[in-house]
Each structure stands twice: as C-alpha cells, then as structure tokens.
Design a protein around this motif. Structure first.
Motif, PDB file in Angstrom:
ATOM      1  N   LEU A   7       0.845  -1.033  -0.312  1.00 27.78           N
ATOM      2  CA  LEU A   7       0.103   0.101   0.229  1.00 27.78           C
ATOM      3  C   LEU A   7       0.897   1.167  -0.132  1.00 27.78           C
ATOM      4  O   LEU A   7       1.448   1.313   0.960  1.00 27.78           O
ATOM      5  N   PHE A   8       1.222   1.976  -1.478  1.00 30.11           N
ATOM      6  CA  PHE A   8       1.621   3.202  -1.446  1.00 30.11           C
ATOM      7  C   PHE A   8       1.139   4.708  -1.515  1.00 30.11           C
ATOM      8  O   PHE A   8       1.965   5.432  -1.592  1.00 30.11           O
ATOM      9  N   THR A   9      -0.193   4.023  -2.104  1.00 31.37           N
ATOM     10  CA  THR A   9      -1.031   5.410  -2.525  1.00 31.37           C
ATOM     11  C   THR A   9      -0.728   6.928  -1.669  1.00 31.37           C
ATOM     12  O   THR A   9      -1.041   6.627   0.059  1.00 31.37           O
ATOM     13  N   GLU A  10      -0.829   8.077  -2.018  1.00 25.50           N
ATOM     14  CA  GLU A  10      -0.479   8.882  -0.290  1.00 25.50           C
ATOM     15  C   GLU A  10      -1.443   9.645  -1.218  1.00 25.50           C
ATOM     16  O   GLU A  10      -1.485  10.662  -0.187  1.00 25.50           O
ATOM     17  N   SER A  11      -2.962   8.995  -1.481  1.00 28.40           N
ATOM     18  CA  SER A  11      -4.126   9.848  -1.343  1.00 28.40           C
ATOM     19  C   SER A  11      -4.721   8.780  -0.906  1.00 28.40           C
ATOM     20  O   SER A  11      -6.303   9.172  -1.308  1.00 28.40           O
ATOM     21  N   LEU A  12      -4.628   8.194   0.080  1.00 23.72           N
ATOM     22  CA  LEU A  12      -5.579   7.104   0.491  1.00 23.72           C
ATOM     23  C   LEU A  12      -6.916   7.860   1.085  1.00 23.72           C
ATOM     24  O   LEU A  12      -8.201   7.315   1.204  1.00 23.72           O
ATOM     25  N   LEU A  13      -6.669   8.962   2.271  1.00 23.56           N
ATOM     26  CA  LEU A  13      -7.867   9.028   2.578  1.00 23.56           C
ATOM     27  C   LEU A  13      -9.077  10.013   1.300  1.00 23.56           C
ATOM     28  O   LEU A  13     -10.413  10.069   1.782  1.00 23.56           O
ATOM     29  N   ALA A  14      -8.228  10.943   0.305  1.00 30.22           N
ATOM     30  CA  ALA A  14      -8.768  11.672  -0.763  1.00 30.22           C
ATOM     31  C   ALA A  14      -9.605  10.156  -1.343  1.00 30.22           C
ATOM     32  O   ALA A  14     -10.844  10.559  -1.994  1.00 30.22           O
ATOM     33  N   GLU A  15      -9.364   8.385  -1.574  1.00 34.04           N
ATOM     34  CA  GLU A  15      -9.793   7.218  -2.124  1.00 34.04           C
ATOM     35  C   GLU A  15     -10.720   7.149  -1.384  1.00 34.04           C
ATOM     36  O   GLU A  15     -12.120   6.738  -1.878  1.00 34.04           O
ATOM     37  N   VAL A  16     -10.553   7.397  -0.071  1.00 33.08           N
ATOM     38  CA  VAL A  16     -11.781   6.587   0.902  1.00 33.08           C
ATOM     39  C   VAL A  16     -12.972   7.593   0.467  1.00 33.08           C
ATOM     40  O   VAL A  16     -13.974   7.282   0.372  1.00 33.08           O
ATOM     41  N   GLY A  17     -12.666   8.478   0.705  1.00 28.70           N
ATOM     42  CA  GLY A  17     -13.588   9.783   0.141  1.00 28.70           C
ATOM     43  C   GLY A  17     -14.371   9.806  -0.524  1.00 28.70           C
ATOM     44  O   GLY A  17     -15.224   9.745  -1.413  1.00 28.70           O
ATOM     45  N   ASN A  18     -13.802   8.694  -1.994  1.00 26.10           N
ATOM     46  CA  ASN A  18     -14.729   8.527  -3.184  1.00 26.10           C
ATOM     47  C   ASN A  18     -14.910   7.265  -3.313  1.00 26.10           C
ATOM     48  O   ASN A  18     -16.004   6.999  -3.977  1.00 26.10           O
ATOM     49  N   LEU A  19     -15.483   6.355  -1.939  1.00 26.36           N
ATOM     50  CA  LEU A  19     -16.628   5.886  -1.999  1.00 26.36           C
ATOM     51  C   LEU A  19     -17.731   5.787  -2.031  1.00 26.36           C
ATOM     52  O   LEU A  19     -18.215   6.845  -2.019  1.00 26.36           O
ATOM     53  N   PRO A  20     -18.910   4.861  -2.427  1.00 23.68           N
ATOM     54  CA  PRO A  20     -19.622   5.223  -2.844  1.00 23.68           C
ATOM     55  C   PRO A  20     -20.766   5.877  -1.258  1.00 23.68           C
ATOM     56  O   PRO A  20     -20.622   4.453  -0.153  1.00 23.68           O
ATOM     57  N   GLY A  21     -21.593   6.635  -0.942  1.00 20.05           N
ATOM     58  CA  GLY A  21     -22.221   7.552  -0.253  1.00 20.05           C
ATOM     59  C   GLY A  21     -21.259   8.133   1.014  1.00 20.05           C
ATOM     60  O   GLY A  21     -21.512   8.130   2.094  1.00 20.05           O
ATOM     61  N   VAL A  22     -19.893   7.995   1.113  1.00 19.94           N
ATOM     62  CA  VAL A  22     -18.902   8.787   1.511  1.00 19.94           C
ATOM     63  C   VAL A  22     -18.986  10.360   1.636  1.00 19.94           C
ATOM     64  O   VAL A  22     -18.726  10.656   0.780  1.00 19.94           O
ATOM     65  N   GLY A  23     -19.266  10.710   3.118  1.00 18.15           N
ATOM     66  CA  GLY A  23     -19.486  11.826   2.575  1.00 18.15           C
ATOM     67  C   GLY A  23     -18.687  12.800   3.590  1.00 18.15           C
ATOM     68  O   GLY A  23     -17.778  14.771   3.375  1.00 18.15           O
ATOM     69  N   GLU A  24     -17.420  12.471   4.724  1.00 19.88           N
ATOM     70  CA  GLU A  24     -16.760  13.239   5.433  1.00 19.88           C
ATOM     71  C   GLU A  24     -15.733  11.254   5.795  1.00 19.88           C
ATOM     72  O   GLU A  24     -16.342  10.717   5.531  1.00 19.88           O
ATOM     73  N   VAL A  25     -14.607  12.018   5.764  1.00 22.74           N
ATOM     74  CA  VAL A  25     -13.802  11.014   6.589  1.00 22.74           C
ATOM     75  C   VAL A  25     -12.795  11.049   7.458  1.00 22.74           C
ATOM     76  O   VAL A  25     -11.829  12.369   7.489  1.00 22.74           O
ATOM     77  N   HIS A  26     -12.831  10.582   8.523  1.00 20.09           N
ATOM     78  CA  HIS A  26     -11.934  10.824   9.610  1.00 20.09           C
ATOM     79  C   HIS A  26     -10.729   9.933   9.487  1.00 20.09           C
ATOM     80  O   HIS A  26     -10.988   8.675  10.099  1.00 20.09           O
ATOM     81  N   ALA A  27      -9.647  10.515  10.279  1.00 13.97           N
ATOM     82  CA  ALA A  27      -8.586   9.355  10.517  1.00 13.97           C
ATOM     83  C   ALA A  27      -7.983  10.447  12.010  1.00 13.97           C
ATOM     84  O   ALA A  27      -6.730  10.965  11.657  1.00 13.97           O
ATOM     85  N   PRO A  28      -8.438   9.789  12.790  1.00 22.65           N
ATOM     86  CA  PRO A  28      -7.433  10.921  13.801  1.00 22.65           C
ATOM     87  C   PRO A  28      -6.656  10.014  14.506  1.00 22.65           C
ATOM     88  O   PRO A  28      -5.830  10.667  15.579  1.00 22.65           O
ATOM     89  N   GLN A  29      -6.715   8.675  14.513  1.00 23.62           N
ATOM     90  CA  GLN A  29      -5.059   8.584  14.801  1.00 23.62           C
ATOM     91  C   GLN A  29      -4.031   8.733  13.349  1.00 23.62           C
ATOM     92  O   GLN A  29      -2.721   8.079  13.485  1.00 23.62           O
ATOM     93  N   GLY A  30      -4.090   9.396  12.110  1.00 22.10           N
ATOM     94  CA  GLY A  30      -3.292   9.060  11.511  1.00 22.10           C
ATOM     95  C   GLY A  30      -3.517   8.214  10.382  1.00 22.10           C
ATOM     96  O   GLY A  30      -3.241   7.045  11.196  1.00 22.10           O
ATOM     97  N   ILE A  31      -2.615   7.711   8.920  1.00 22.20           N
ATOM     98  CA  ILE A  31      -2.620   6.793   8.772  1.00 22.20           C
ATOM     99  C   ILE A  31      -1.181   6.169   8.444  1.00 22.20           C
ATOM    100  O   ILE A  31      -0.331   7.216   8.227  1.00 22.20           O
ATOM    101  N   PRO A  32      -1.236   4.794   8.253  1.00 25.15           N
ATOM    102  CA  PRO A  32       0.452   4.624   7.987  1.00 25.15           C
ATOM    103  C   PRO A  32       1.287   4.846   6.917  1.00 25.15           C
ATOM    104  O   PRO A  32       0.236   5.050   5.745  1.00 25.15           O
ATOM    105  N   GLY A  33       2.037   4.846   7.197  1.00 27.52           N
ATOM    106  CA  GLY A  33       3.337   5.349   5.625  1.00 27.52           C
ATOM    107  C   GLY A  33       3.531   4.408   4.477  1.00 27.52           C
ATOM    108  O   GLY A  33       3.018   3.575   4.486  1.00 27.52           O
ATOM    109  N   PRO A  34       3.549   4.927   3.539  1.00 27.04           N
ATOM    110  CA  PRO A  34       3.929   3.766   2.587  1.00 27.04           C
ATOM    111  C   PRO A  34       4.179   3.031   2.997  1.00 27.04           C
ATOM    112  O   PRO A  34       5.492   2.938   2.945  1.00 27.04           O
ATOM    113  N   ARG A  35       4.555   1.470   2.304  1.00 25.75           N
ATOM    114  CA  ARG A  35       4.539   0.315   2.398  1.00 25.75           C
ATOM    115  C   ARG A  35       4.723  -1.026   1.805  1.00 25.75           C
ATOM    116  O   ARG A  35       3.786  -0.586   0.416  1.00 25.75           O
ATOM    117  N   PHE A  36       5.898  -1.229   1.035  1.00 26.34           N
ATOM    118  CA  PHE A  36       5.883  -2.766   0.180  1.00 26.34           C
ATOM    119  C   PHE A  36       5.950  -3.965   0.325  1.00 26.34           C
ATOM    120  O   PHE A  36       6.215  -4.664  -0.805  1.00 26.34           O
TER     121      PHE A  36
END
Length: 218
Positions: A7-36
């Motif tokens: 998982l290396f995409t740098e736009s994960l939160l934007a991708e989550v926001g594009n999921l059907p029916g999603v209007g708001e995205v929270h990541a209170p603890q941050g997200i892991p960095g790119p990993r291969f």
C-alpha cells in the motif's frame, strides 16, 4: 491466501472519500506511511463505514478476538469465506464488525518448476478493497482479510484469493446485514488482474522498498 501486500498510494484518504455514499472521512490517529512489504502482525489501515462517515484507523494485521488472553498462536491474518460465519475466531466480527482493507497489490508465491518465486498481483492503477473484519481484543484494533477460492483467471497462481470488492459491493459488505454480507462470500467478480515476478528479497520482512514489486512481467 494473502500473506503480504503493498500500500503506497499517497492519496488514501481521498480514495476513501470517493467510496460510494461517503461524505466525510476521519483519521484521528493518522494513517500508516507507504509500505511495499506489509506482513502479518504489522500495522495496516482499516476502513470502517457508518452512514456517510468513513473512519480510517491503524490496526494490527492479525485478528485478536475479544476472548483472546494474549497474542500467542499463529496470527489470524486471513479468514476463509467458507467458515467465517461459523468459526469462533471470526463469527462475532462477521455479524457486525466488517471493514475494508485497501491495497495497491499483494504478493503470492508460485512454483513454476524452478522452485517457489514471488509474484506481485495488482489490477490497473487504482486501489483494491479487500473485505475485512475487525476486533478490539486486548484493547487494540486488529483486522483480518477474507479469502475465497481463486477465480479462473488467477487459479494458476494460487487456489485462494482475497475477496476483493467491486464499488457496488463496498457498502453492502461494510454496513449491510449479516445476510446481505453473506451474499458476497463467493469469489470476486473483478477481472483483469495482472501478475509479474517480484524481487525474491520480499521474502525477508525487513526489506521494504519500491523495487520489490518488480519490473519484468510474465
């Protein structure tokens, strides 16, 4: 099965926001960095949906059911679709604690006559959304990936495949009733996966860099 993924995409939160029916995205603890080279027991992002809200949280890859007293034993990083509703380790989470595990691709090992070699599997340029389960045993968030029999397209590589969700299936899996989610416990309908040989260094979990996914195809 799925024992390593990327998982290396740098736009994960934007991708989550594009999921059907999603209007708001929270990541209170941050997200892991790119990993291969993500391996079981390491941290992965778990995406949970509730109405128009999506929350992304770091989770241990390897489910820790509420009844577990410690982290001993093999990590429960995969849950077989055929038994996920009945197996004690997974049945409670399946009823009401389903999530999405995003990935750019995953690794699988295949013996092509010269010994087992790693392959990197992906599908186009977008993210893959694997069906997952979450728990909060031992006072920490953990998750597992649901697997099914492989599709005809991919059975040459391995007889198991993560249950990747189509866009129209995401919300049914994440927020539907157990009966509705159970209707998805069959091999994915997605096609056009591609696999290429990966660097054998991926076998060492301490290696984590872009060249692992390989550049030469099959």
């Amino acid at each position: 099965m799925c024992g390593r993924f990327v998982l290396f995409t740098e736009s994960l939160l934007a991708e989550v926001g594009n999921l059907p029916g999603v209007g708001e995205v929270h990541a209170p603890q941050g997200i892991p960095g790119p990993r291969f080279n993500i391996a079981p027991t390491q941290v992965v992002p778990a995406v949970r949906l509730r109405e128009e809200l999506a929350q992304v949280d770091p989770a241990r890859w390897g489910l820790l059911p509420g009844w577990k007293k410690d982290e001993s034993g093999p990590p429960l990083f995969n849950a077989r679709a055929e038994t996920v509703r009945s197996k004690p380790s997974f049945r409670a989470a399946f009823k009401a604690q389903r999530c999405l595990i995003p990935m750019n691709g995953y690794y699988e090992w295949h013996d092509d006559g010269a010994g087992k070699a790693p392959y990197y599997v992906t599908r186009g340029e977008g993210l893959l959304w694997a069906a997952g389960l979450w728990e909060e045993g031992l006072e920490r968030l953990s998750a597992t990936i649901v697997t099914t029999a492989a599709t005809p397209e991919m059975e040459w590589l391995h007889d198991r495949l993560p249950r990747f969700l189509g866009e129209e299936e995401v919300r049914t899996w994440a927020t539907g009733s157990p009966e509705e989610a159970a209707s998805l416990l069959a091999p994915t309908g997605l096609e056009d996966f591609s696999a290429r040989k990966a660097d054998k260094a991926v076998g060492n979990v301490s290696n984590d860099y872009p060249a692992l996914i390989g550049t030469f195809g099959v």
